[in-house]
Every structure is written in C-alpha cells, then in structure tokens.
Design a protein around this motif. Structure first.
Motif, PDB file in Angstrom:
ATOM      1  N   ARG A  23       0.912  -1.196   0.081  1.00  0.00           N
ATOM      2  CA  ARG A  23       0.052   0.023   0.180  1.00  0.00           C
ATOM      3  C   ARG A  23       0.804   1.184  -0.003  1.00  0.00           C
ATOM      4  NH1 ARG A  23      -3.330  -0.403   5.422  1.00  0.00           N
ATOM      5  NH2 ARG A  23      -5.081   0.733   4.279  1.00  0.00           N
ATOM      6  N   ARG A  24       0.545   2.383  -0.892  1.00  0.00           N
ATOM      7  CA  ARG A  24       1.296   3.539  -0.984  1.00  0.00           C
ATOM      8  C   ARG A  24       0.438   4.678  -0.780  1.00  0.00           C
ATOM      9  NH1 ARG A  24       3.759   0.060  -4.708  1.00  0.00           N
ATOM     10  NH2 ARG A  24       5.785  -0.264  -4.466  1.00  0.00           N
ATOM     11  N   PHE A  25       0.726   5.521   0.134  1.00  0.00           N
ATOM     12  CA  PHE A  25       0.152   6.778   0.241  1.00  0.00           C
ATOM     13  C   PHE A  25       1.180   7.982   0.224  1.00  0.00           C
ATOM     14  CE2 PHE A  25      -1.886   3.485   2.614  1.00  0.00           C
ATOM     15  CZ  PHE A  25      -3.125   3.538   2.440  1.00  0.00           C
ATOM     16  N   LEU A  26       0.962   8.630  -0.953  1.00  0.00           N
ATOM     17  CA  LEU A  26       2.207   9.532  -1.151  1.00  0.00           C
ATOM     18  C   LEU A  26       1.728  10.868  -0.852  1.00  0.00           C
ATOM     19  CD1 LEU A  26       3.358   7.691  -4.752  1.00  0.00           C
ATOM     20  CD2 LEU A  26       4.134   7.125  -2.389  1.00  0.00           C
ATOM     21  N   GLY A  27       2.976  11.749  -0.741  1.00  0.00           N
ATOM     22  CA  GLY A  27       2.992  13.181  -0.432  1.00  0.00           C
ATOM     23  C   GLY A  27       1.714  13.905   0.429  1.00  0.00           C
ATOM     24  N   ILE A  28       1.865  13.102   1.681  1.00  0.00           N
ATOM     25  CA  ILE A  28       0.675  13.609   2.587  1.00  0.00           C
ATOM     26  C   ILE A  28       1.384  14.711   3.299  1.00  0.00           C
ATOM     27  CG2 ILE A  28      -0.819  12.854   4.349  1.00  0.00           C
ATOM     28  CD1 ILE A  28      -0.032   9.938   3.740  1.00  0.00           C
ATOM     29  N   PRO A  29       0.669  15.859   3.043  1.00  0.00           N
ATOM     30  CA  PRO A  29       1.105  17.102   3.597  1.00  0.00           C
ATOM     31  C   PRO A  29       1.037  17.157   5.487  1.00  0.00           C
ATOM     32  CG  PRO A  29      -0.280  17.742   2.105  1.00  0.00           C
ATOM     33  CD  PRO A  29      -0.540  16.395   2.183  1.00  0.00           C
ATOM     34  N   TYR A  30       2.119  17.185   6.119  1.00  0.00           N
ATOM     35  CA  TYR A  30       2.219  17.057   7.578  1.00  0.00           C
ATOM     36  C   TYR A  30       2.219  18.367   8.192  1.00  0.00           C
ATOM     37  CZ  TYR A  30       7.417  17.613   7.409  1.00  0.00           C
ATOM     38  OH  TYR A  30       8.492  18.076   7.063  1.00  0.00           O
ATOM     39  N   ALA A  31       2.626  19.531   7.296  1.00  0.00           N
ATOM     40  CA  ALA A  31       2.706  20.997   8.074  1.00  0.00           C
ATOM     41  C   ALA A  31       2.008  21.895   6.517  1.00  0.00           C
ATOM     42  CB  ALA A  31       3.905  21.316   8.192  1.00  0.00           C
ATOM     43  N   GLU A  32       1.521  22.901   7.005  1.00  0.00           N
ATOM     44  CA  GLU A  32       1.186  24.078   6.100  1.00  0.00           C
ATOM     45  C   GLU A  32       2.218  24.203   5.061  1.00  0.00           C
ATOM     46  OE1 GLU A  32      -1.888  24.863   5.726  1.00  0.00           O
ATOM     47  OE2 GLU A  32      -2.753  23.910   7.486  1.00  0.00           O
ATOM     48  N   ALA A  33       1.893  24.735   3.770  1.00  0.00           N
ATOM     49  CA  ALA A  33       3.061  25.088   2.983  1.00  0.00           C
ATOM     50  C   ALA A  33       3.892  26.266   3.507  1.00  0.00           C
ATOM     51  CB  ALA A  33       2.414  25.406   1.541  1.00  0.00           C
ATOM     52  N   PRO A  34       5.158  26.167   3.535  1.00  0.00           N
ATOM     53  CA  PRO A  34       6.136  27.036   4.020  1.00  0.00           C
ATOM     54  C   PRO A  34       6.157  28.249   2.951  1.00  0.00           C
ATOM     55  CG  PRO A  34       7.344  25.411   3.339  1.00  0.00           C
ATOM     56  CD  PRO A  34       5.788  25.056   2.844  1.00  0.00           C
ATOM     57  N   ILE A  35       5.074  29.039   2.693  1.00  0.00           N
ATOM     58  CA  ILE A  35       4.884  30.288   1.680  1.00  0.00           C
ATOM     59  C   ILE A  35       4.550  31.309   2.506  1.00  0.00           C
ATOM     60  CG2 ILE A  35       4.973  28.784  -0.123  1.00  0.00           C
ATOM     61  CD1 ILE A  35       1.952  29.170  -0.335  1.00  0.00           C
ATOM     62  N   GLY A  36       4.769  32.644   1.878  1.00  0.00           N
ATOM     63  CA  GLY A  36       4.312  33.818   2.442  1.00  0.00           C
ATOM     64  C   GLY A  36       4.707  33.905   3.942  1.00  0.00           C
ATOM     65  N   ALA A  37       3.838  34.448   4.787  1.00  0.00           N
ATOM     66  CA  ALA A  37       4.432  34.720   6.024  1.00  0.00           C
ATOM     67  C   ALA A  37       5.096  33.524   6.803  1.00  0.00           C
ATOM     68  CB  ALA A  37       3.299  35.105   6.826  1.00  0.00           C
ATOM     69  N   ARG A  38       4.779  32.207   6.287  1.00  0.00           N
ATOM     70  CA  ARG A  38       5.332  30.841   7.006  1.00  0.00           C
ATOM     71  C   ARG A  38       6.814  30.579   6.330  1.00  0.00           C
ATOM     72  NH1 ARG A  38      -0.393  29.023   6.152  1.00  0.00           N
ATOM     73  NH2 ARG A  38      -1.372  29.257   8.203  1.00  0.00           N
ATOM     74  N   ARG A  39       7.071  31.243   5.236  1.00  0.00           N
ATOM     75  CA  ARG A  39       8.401  31.176   4.978  1.00  0.00           C
ATOM     76  C   ARG A  39       9.404  31.653   5.830  1.00  0.00           C
ATOM     77  NH1 ARG A  39      11.315  33.155  -0.849  1.00  0.00           N
ATOM     78  NH2 ARG A  39      13.167  31.642  -0.809  1.00  0.00           N
TER      79      ARG A  39
END
Length: 446
Positions: free
Chosen positions: A23-39
């Motif tokens: 079974r494969r579960f790929l590319g699951i986000p564990y954090a919000e995207a680090p862009i904008g203020a989160r960069r």
C-alpha cells in the motif's frame, strides 16, 4: 493490479493505491505550505483534511534545483508549494508493525524524498511500515538568519515525527516502535536529532548511514550567506532573501559553493541543538540503540584496489575519512555510556561503475531494490543479490527491535564492525578494528 486504498487517520481521510501486497500513500502534507508569512518560520501543523486527500502521486519536493545535472541517486524535483509532506508505504493487513522513518540526503541543500531508491516495498514485504520525509533545504531550511528560528529543516523533521506518532497506527504502524534513519545529510540529521533534547521520545531506534558531525559553525554560515547576498545583490537577511524564489536561491547556492563540502546545515546554540553534537550525543539519546557506518570510499572513488589509497585510508587523510569514517568511532566514544548500544558497519563492495565503495551505492542494498531505476547505472548490470539480502535483513532485524549479531562498539581500538561486501569475503563479515579510533586532526572541525 492497482486498486484504490483508503485510510481514515486522525489527520483525515487519505486515499492511496494498492499494488499487490503493498500500500502506498504519497505526498501527504504534515505541515502547512512554507510560503508567504510561513516562509522562514517554524513549521505549522497541517489542519485536518476536510475532504479525502488524494495520495496517489509524489508530493512537491523542497529541491527545486539539483546539486548537479547527474546524481548517483535518481532525485526528481516535483513542483509545488506543499513541500512539507511525507509518504507512507505499508504492507496489506499491517497491524502494529515497526516503523522506519527515512530522511534523505543531499548536503542539506538538495535531494528528493521521491527517489525510487527509497521505495519501501521490500520493507513492506518484511513487515515494516516506511515513512519518507520531505523537509526544507538550503537557505530556507538551514540559514541562521536574524529573527528566524534556527534549524528549520530539523524542526520540519520533528513535526513529521509528531505526525507519525499521531497517525501511523491508522496505516498499520506501531507509534512506539519508530526507527529514525537516513543517509548522508539524512544520516547527519539522525545524529543531530539523537543529540537533541527536543527530540526525546519521538523515536526508539536510530540508524545513520554515511552520516557524520555535519554541524556548520555560525560564522562559516554567515560568511557564506554574505557572499550569497553579494552575488544576488540583496542583504543576507530574511527580508533580503524573501525577495527570491526557492529555485533562484538554490541555483545561486549551488553555483557559489563550488567544491566546499558544507556551507549550510545544522547549527548549535539554540533550543534544538543547544550544544555541539558530540556533547549532545554524550548526554541525550543514550536509551536509543544506534546503528551507524559508512562506505569504504565515499567521495574517494576508484581507489578500492589501490594499495597507496588503502594506506591513505589507514592514515585518515582522505575526504572520506575526515568527513565520514572518522565520525563513527567518535560517535561510539561519545555514547560509550549508552546502555542501548552502538553498532558499526563498513560497506566495502566496489562498484564496477564508480570504481569503489562510493557514496550512495549502498542504499539499494539496504532497501533491497536492485531493480530500481538508476541502479544498473551506478552498480553495474549484476550487483550481488546475496549482499542486498544480507544488508536488508540486518536493517530489518534492527528495525524490528533485534540486537545486531555482532559486538557493540565503544570507539576504542579493537572495536568490531560488520563489513559488507569486501572482495573475496562473505557478504557480511565481522572484523575487528573496522575503524581507526584515532581521529585525524582535520576531522575535529566536523
């Protein structure tokens, strides 16, 4: 036959794919995207999915620009903002399986968790759930900038381990049996987190493959960032670097570093790494069994059969010995009071393509994926399958909680190291004095 596979986890519903017994579960986000203020900020836990998440394809990679046009490991760059993602490969019907969390290499500047060399299908066959983690790289992950938390890449890994703790049972894994493992920069990250008080309790075993004391002095990093700012025409600050896309920064770092081995990486004197790694290893993680080693030639390829080069190895004068092999007895000495134990190995099989037991070529053996894309180009057409079976079995046994079948190390003369693939020897041979415990003076800087 490929079928849809759905898991309902605390993070939400995740829809992956099943092929045979894997079974494969790929590319699951564990954090919000680090862009904008989160960069250039600490990672933020991803909110629960409100709709089923499609985990049928590889997620975006932090690597936008590879370190070179060709790399030993196939390292695809996948575009997108959600680079803080992970992939899970699990056996069908898994329950309470041990978990291997894998941190990829790439000098803390590049590398890709989407490599086919990191596919966990053979681990799934052997009752192990594999988690491959993406984390921020280069300036975005490891630049010590004023007003920015240090070691953002390590903080990403810690949040990924928290995700594993909370969610892996839904995929058939046991959150109380987690082995943190990685190669090259990934192996160095394992040692860094093993030395960190912030990582306590997040993993129960550790394996560092071709890792080392890759911490970077702040002065060294600041000097490089000043040169980088000059090249880009911007101040070496959060505001200055925020004006450039990740791809432009990675391209500039790649072009500027030249032959420098370590320009950005973990730095000490913060809440993640309050002291040097050697000091941290002496005081933290002593209840965590550790397996570590290096290849015989790492970045000194083409020398395996050369007597003069072997003398250079014994003298500790090669890049391989200074950056990698010398670290192994140093780690063992730092952990000599660890009741959990430290075990050394040395990978000695010479690839007919690279001319030695060089950097990265041991990964397909540990993963038992000799049929993966790119393996024949690195290992030749007939890499020894019996060596892959032995190395993979040793790592699987370690992940399952078994003690390695050779003596633990203390970093003193006469230590035993399991030797893999020495020409003319059995696939796995125990040797004494596998590492010279006298650290070369040049290695003290690393």
């Amino acid at each position: 036959m490929i079928t849809t596979d759905t898991v309902r986890a605390p993070a939400g519903t995740v829809v992956g794919r099943r092929v045979g017994r894997v079974r494969r579960f790929l590319g699951i986000p564990y954090a919000e995207a680090p862009i904008g203020a989160r960069r250039f900020a600490a990672p933020v836990r991803r909110g629960r999915f409100t709709e089923p998440y499609d985990a049928s394809r590889q997620g975006a990679t932090a690597q936008a620009v590879p370190l070179s046009a060709t790399t030993t490991i196939p390292e695809p760059s996948v575009p997108g903002d959600d680079v803080l993602n992970l992939s899970v490969v699990a056996p069908v019907g898994a329950e309470h399986c041990p978990v291997l969390v894998w941190i990829h290499g790439g000098g803390f500047l590049a590398g890709s968790p989407a490599s086919p060399w990191y596919d966990g299908r053979s681990f799934a066959r052997d009752g192990v759930v594999t988690v491959t983690v993406g984390y921020r790289l280069g300036v975005d992950g490891f630049a010590p900038l004023d007003g920015v938390p240090a070691n953002l890449g390590l903080r990403d890994m810690l949040l990924a381990l928290d995700w594993v703790r909370e969610n892996i049972a839904a995929f058939g894994g046991d959150p109380d049996r987690v082995t943190l493992a990685g190669q090259s920069a990934g192996g160095a990250a394992v040692l860094a987190l093993l030395s960190s008080p912030a990582a306590r309790g997040r993993f129960q075993r550790a394996a560092s493959i071709s890792g080392g004391f890759f911490e970077v002095a702040r002065d060294t990093a600041h000097s490089f960032l000043e040169r980088l700012g000059d090249r880009l025409g911007a101040p070496p600050t959060r505001e200055g670097f925020s004006g450039f896309g990740v791809d432009r920064l990675q391209e500039a770092v790649r072009d500027l570093r030249g032959e420098e081995a370590l320009v950005l990486g973990p730095v000490t004197d913060d809440d993640i790494l309050p002291v040097s790694l050697a000091e941290g290893l002496a005081g933290h993680g002593l209840d965590v069994p550790l397996l570590l080693g290096a290849t015989g030639d790492e970045f000194d390829g083409g020398v395996t059969a050369d007597a003069a080069a072997r003398s250079a190895r014994a003298a500790g004068t090669r890049v391989t010995d200074i950056l990698f092999r010398a670290a192994c007895p140093r780690v063992a000495r730092a952990r000599r009071k660890a009741a959990a134990g430290t075990w050394l190995y040395s990978f000695e099989w010479p690839s007919p393509t690279t001319g030695g037991a060089t950097h990265c070529i041991d990964i397909p053996f540990f993963y038992d994926v000799l049929d993966a894309p790119g393996v024949a180009a690195a290992l030749g057409p007939r890499p020894p399958r019996e060596l892959a079976a032995r190395m993979h079995a040793d790592l699987v046994g370690f992940v399952h909680g078994r003690q390695p079948p050779w003596a633990p190390a203390t970093g003193e003369p006469g230590d035993t190291a399991r030797e893999y693939g020495r020409p003319g020897a059995a696939p796995a041979t125990d040797t004494t004095g596998g590492y010279d415990p006298v650290v070369p003076a040049a290695a003290e800087a690393y």
